[in-house]
Design a protein around this motif. Structure first.
Motif, mmCIF file in Angstrom:
data_model
loop_
_atom_site.group_PDB
_atom_site.id
_atom_site.type_symbol
_atom_site.label_atom_id
_atom_site.label_comp_id
_atom_site.label_asym_id
_atom_site.label_seq_id
_atom_site.Cartn_x
_atom_site.Cartn_y
_atom_site.Cartn_z
ATOM 1 N N ALA A 292 0.834 -1.212 0.000
ATOM 2 C CA ALA A 292 0.000 0.000 0.000
ATOM 3 C C ALA A 292 0.866 1.257 0.000
ATOM 4 O O ALA A 292 0.418 2.329 -0.411
ATOM 5 C CB ALA A 292 -0.934 -0.004 1.209
ATOM 6 N N GLY A 293 2.108 1.103 0.489
ATOM 7 C CA GLY A 293 3.022 2.241 0.504
ATOM 8 C C GLY A 293 3.299 2.762 1.904
ATOM 9 O O GLY A 293 3.668 3.926 2.074
ATOM 10 N N THR B 181 7.004 3.938 2.280
ATOM 11 C CA THR B 181 7.223 5.145 1.481
ATOM 12 C C THR B 181 6.526 6.331 2.141
ATOM 13 O O THR B 181 7.049 7.447 2.182
ATOM 14 C CB THR B 181 6.672 4.943 0.051
ATOM 15 N N GLY C 16 5.073 -5.531 6.475
ATOM 16 C CA GLY C 16 4.355 -5.500 5.205
ATOM 17 C C GLY C 16 3.030 -6.248 5.264
ATOM 18 O O GLY C 16 1.994 -5.718 4.892
ATOM 19 N N ASP D 186 -0.991 10.347 -7.034
ATOM 20 C CA ASP D 186 -0.337 10.725 -8.295
ATOM 21 C C ASP D 186 -0.743 9.779 -9.419
ATOM 22 O O ASP D 186 -0.771 10.151 -10.591
ATOM 23 C CB ASP D 186 1.192 10.746 -8.122
ATOM 24 N N VAL D 187 -1.096 8.547 -9.068
ATOM 25 C CA VAL D 187 -1.539 7.579 -10.072
ATOM 26 C C VAL D 187 -3.043 7.703 -10.316
ATOM 27 O O VAL D 187 -3.513 7.655 -11.441
ATOM 28 C CB VAL D 187 -1.215 6.128 -9.642
ATOM 29 N N SER E 117 0.061 11.653 -1.912
ATOM 30 C CA SER E 117 1.011 10.914 -2.729
ATOM 31 C C SER E 117 2.321 10.872 -1.964
ATOM 32 O O SER E 117 2.945 11.918 -1.740
ATOM 33 C CB SER E 117 1.222 11.583 -4.088
ATOM 34 N N SER E 118 2.698 9.684 -1.545
ATOM 35 C CA SER E 118 3.980 9.558 -0.845
ATOM 36 C C SER E 118 5.131 9.782 -1.806
ATOM 37 O O SER E 118 6.251 10.044 -1.401
ATOM 38 C CB SER E 118 4.097 8.176 -0.203
HETATM 39 N N1 LIG Z 1 3.110 6.038 -7.686
HETATM 40 C C1 LIG Z 1 3.268 5.871 -6.374
HETATM 41 N N2 LIG Z 1 3.856 4.764 -5.905
HETATM 42 C C2 LIG Z 1 4.011 4.619 -4.557
HETATM 43 C C3 LIG Z 1 3.534 5.611 -3.643
HETATM 44 N N3 LIG Z 1 3.803 5.172 -2.393
HETATM 45 C C4 LIG Z 1 4.422 3.974 -2.519
HETATM 46 N N4 LIG Z 1 4.554 3.634 -3.818
HETATM 47 C C5 LIG Z 1 5.153 2.417 -4.351
HETATM 48 O O1 LIG Z 1 4.446 1.281 -3.860
HETATM 49 C C6 LIG Z 1 5.320 0.178 -3.627
HETATM 50 C C7 LIG Z 1 5.174 -0.354 -2.203
HETATM 51 O O2 LIG Z 1 5.614 0.637 -1.290
HETATM 52 P P1 LIG Z 1 6.107 0.291 0.197
HETATM 53 O O3 LIG Z 1 6.283 1.607 0.860
HETATM 54 O O4 LIG Z 1 7.251 -0.633 0.188
HETATM 55 O O5 LIG Z 1 4.816 -0.462 0.753
HETATM 56 P P2 LIG Z 1 4.582 -1.195 2.169
HETATM 57 O O6 LIG Z 1 4.652 -2.668 1.919
HETATM 58 O O7 LIG Z 1 3.174 -0.814 2.547
HETATM 59 O O8 LIG Z 1 5.590 -0.684 3.129
HETATM 60 C C8 LIG Z 1 6.730 0.697 -3.916
HETATM 61 O O9 LIG Z 1 7.067 0.303 -5.226
HETATM 62 C C9 LIG Z 1 6.573 2.212 -3.850
HETATM 63 O O10 LIG Z 1 7.501 2.882 -4.675
HETATM 64 C C10 LIG Z 1 2.893 6.787 -4.191
HETATM 65 O O11 LIG Z 1 2.431 7.702 -3.500
HETATM 66 N N5 LIG Z 1 2.788 6.857 -5.551
#
Ligand SMILES: Nc1nc2c(ncn2[C@@H]2O[C@H](COP(=O)(O)OP(=O)(O)O)[C@@H](O)[C@H]2O)c(=O)[nH]1
Ligand SMILES: [Mg+2]
Length: 371
Positions: free
Chosen positions: A26-27, A30, A123, A190-191, A251-252
Motif C-alpha cells: 500500500a506504501g 514510502t 508488510g 499521483d496515479v 502521494s507519498s
Molecule cells: N506512484 C506511487 N507509488 C508509490 C507511492 N507510495 C508507494 N509507492 C510504491 O508502492 C510500492 C510499495 O511501497 P512500500 O512503501 O514498500 O509499501 P509497504 O509494503 O506498505 O511498506 C513501492 O514500489 C513504492 O515505490 C505513491 O504515493 N505513488
C-alpha cells in the motif's frame, strides 16, 4: 500534591504516536519516509522519533531511532525455530514485544523534545493486526501516548467497488479492535486521485450506483446477485463507520496532501483526549500487566498465535519452514538481543540491557524457547 498527579499526566507535553497500518504494498514505508522528511523540512525542523517494526524488510528508506532488526535477527529466528518467512516475522515480533517496556521507556525519554513518533509495521497487515503481539504493542503505545492509526490504502488498487469495500471492511475491523482515532490515508494519488473514494464514502447511493454498473451484479434472470445484495447492505453499515473517521488523499511519491494529513493528526489528538483518556487509568493498568506477563511467560503465550495458525492450516505450515539453501552469508551467528536507540550519541551505550546481562553473567541471554 497527590490529586495533582492525575492532571499532571495530561498537562505534561506528550508526542502523538502515528501507527501506520495497511496492506502489503500500500506504501506504508514510502509514506513514513515522506512524513519523516516533511517534518524535517519544517521551520524549525520537527524531527520525529521513528520505529521500524518490520523485521523482514531489507531496505528501510528512512532513518530509524529504533529498528526491530537491531533487536532480532529475523534470518536467525527462522533458522533456530525452523520457521519460514511468515512464522519468522511473527516470532521476531513476539521476541521484540518481550522488550517493549524498554521501548516505551526510550520514547518516554524523548517526550519533551519530540512532537511525533512514527511506527512502521510489517508488510503483511495481518501479522500486526491479528497477532497477540500487535495488540499488546498497540495497546501499550495507546495507553502511554496520544495515538492515531494511519490506515494506508493503495488508491488505484481500490477503485473497483468490491476491492474498495473489502479494504474498508478491514479498516472497520481495526477501528473497532483498537478504538483509536483513525485516518484513512488514500495513497498514490499521483496515479489516481481519491475523489471517487470520498464520493462513495459520503454518498452510499453513489457507491451502490457504481456497484450496479459493475459486471456480475445481475444473474441470468436480471435479478441482483447475492454478492450484489450483500454489498448493498454492507454499504449501509459502512456509512455509519465512515462518520467516525477522517480521510485524506496523499502521494507519498510527490508529497501531495501531506499537510492535510498532519491537520488530521493534530485533530486526532483532541479526539484521543476526549474518547480515550477517560479509559486511560484502566488501560495503563492493563498495559503494565500484559507487558509484565509477556516478560514473565516469555514467549509461550505469544507463540500460541503461531500454534493456532499452524493447526488450522497444516499444509501452509509445512511450507513455511526454514530453508537452509536460502541462508545468506552472515558472520553474525548469534540471535542479537540488543535494544538500540540509534539516536543516542554515545556508542555503544545505546545497548539497553544485554550488555549488563553479559557483564553480570547472571541473566540468561539466550532467547527463551516456547515450551
Ligand atoms: N506512484 C506511487 N507509488 C508509490 C507511492 N507510495 C508507494 N509507492 C510504491 O508502492 C510500492 C510499495 O511501497 P512500500 O512503501 O514498500 O509499501 P509497504 O509494503 O506498505 O511498506 C513501492 O514500489 C513504492 O515505490 C505513491 O504515493 N505513488
Ligand atoms: Mg514496508
Amino acid at each position: 500534591m497527590e490529586n495533582a498527579s492525575s492532571s499532571a499526566s495530561s498537562s505534561k507535553k506528550q508526542p502523538i504516536v502515528i501507527i501506520t497500518i495497511g496492506m502489503a504494498g500500500a506504501g506504508k514505508s514510502t509514506f513514513v519516509q515522506r512524513i519523516n522528511s516533511y517534518l524535517h523540512a519544517q521551520d524549525p525542523p520537527k524531527p520525529p522519533y521513528v520505529l521500524n517494526l518490520d523485521p523482514a524488510v531489507t531496505h528501510v528508506p528512512f532513518e530509524t531511532n529504533i529498528d526491530i532488526r537491531d533487536t532480532v535477527n529475523y534470518q536467525e529466528v527462522m533458522k533456530q525455530y525452523n520457521l519460514g518467512p511468515n512464522g519468522g516475522i511473527l516470532t521476531a515480533l513476539n521476541l521484540f514485544t518481550t522488550k517493549f517496556d524498554q521501548v516505551l521507556g526510550l520514547v518516554e525519554k524523548r517526550s519533551e523534545t519530540v512532537d511525533y513518533v512514527i511506527l512502521d509495521t510489517p508488510g503483511q497487515i495481518e501479522i500486526f493486526t491479528w497477532s497477540a503481539s500487535g495488540a499488546i504493542i498497540t495497546d501499550a503505545v495507546a495507553s502511554s501516548f496520544p495515538t492515531v492509526i494511519a490506515y494506508v490504502i493503495d488508491t488505484p488498487r481500490s477503485s473497483s467497488p468490491a476491492t474498495f469495500m473489502s479494504n474498508m471492511l478491514y479498516a472497520c475491523s481495526i477501528l473497532y479492535k483498537t478504538k483509536l482515532p483513525f485516518i484513512l490515508v488514500f495513497n498514490k494519488t499521483d496515479v489516481q486521485p481519491h475523489n471517487f473514494a470520498l464520493e462513495w464514502m459520503q454518498d452510499f447511493e453513489a457507491f451502490q450506483a457504481a456497484l450496479a454498473t459493475h459486471s456480475g451484479t445481475r444473474d441470468s434472470e436480471g435479478e441482483p446477485t447475492y454478492m450484489n445484495s450483500l454489498m448493498n447492505s454492507m454499504s449501509l453499515v459502512l456509512d455509519e463507520f465512515y462518520k467516525h473517521l477522517k480521510a485524506v488523499g496523499v502521494s507519498s511519491m510527490t508529497g501531495d496532501g501531506i499537510r492535510d494529513f498532519f491537520a488530521a493528526v493534530d485533530a486526532s489528538r483532541e479526539e484521543y483526549e476526549k474518547d480515550y483518556l477517560p479509559e486511560l487509568e484502566r488501560a495503563r493498568a492493563a498495559r503494565d500487566q500484559s507487558l509484565q506477563a509477556v516478560k514473565d511467560d516469555s514467549l509461550n503465550r505469544l507463540m500460541k498465535d503461531l500454534e493456532v495458525d499452524r493447526a488450522k492450516n497444516p499444509d501452509a505450515a509445512k511450507l513455511d519452514r526454514w530453508d537452509p539453501a536460502e541462508e545468506e552469508e552472515d558472520d553474525d551467528d548469534d540471535l542479537d538481543v540488543n535494544l538500540i536507540d540509534r539516536s543516542d550519541d554515545a556508542w555503544p551505550g545505546n545497548y539497553v540491557d544485554i550488555t549488563r546481562a553479559r557483564r553480570n553473567g547472571e541473566e540468561d541471554i539466550n532467547w527463551p524457547r516456547p515450551a
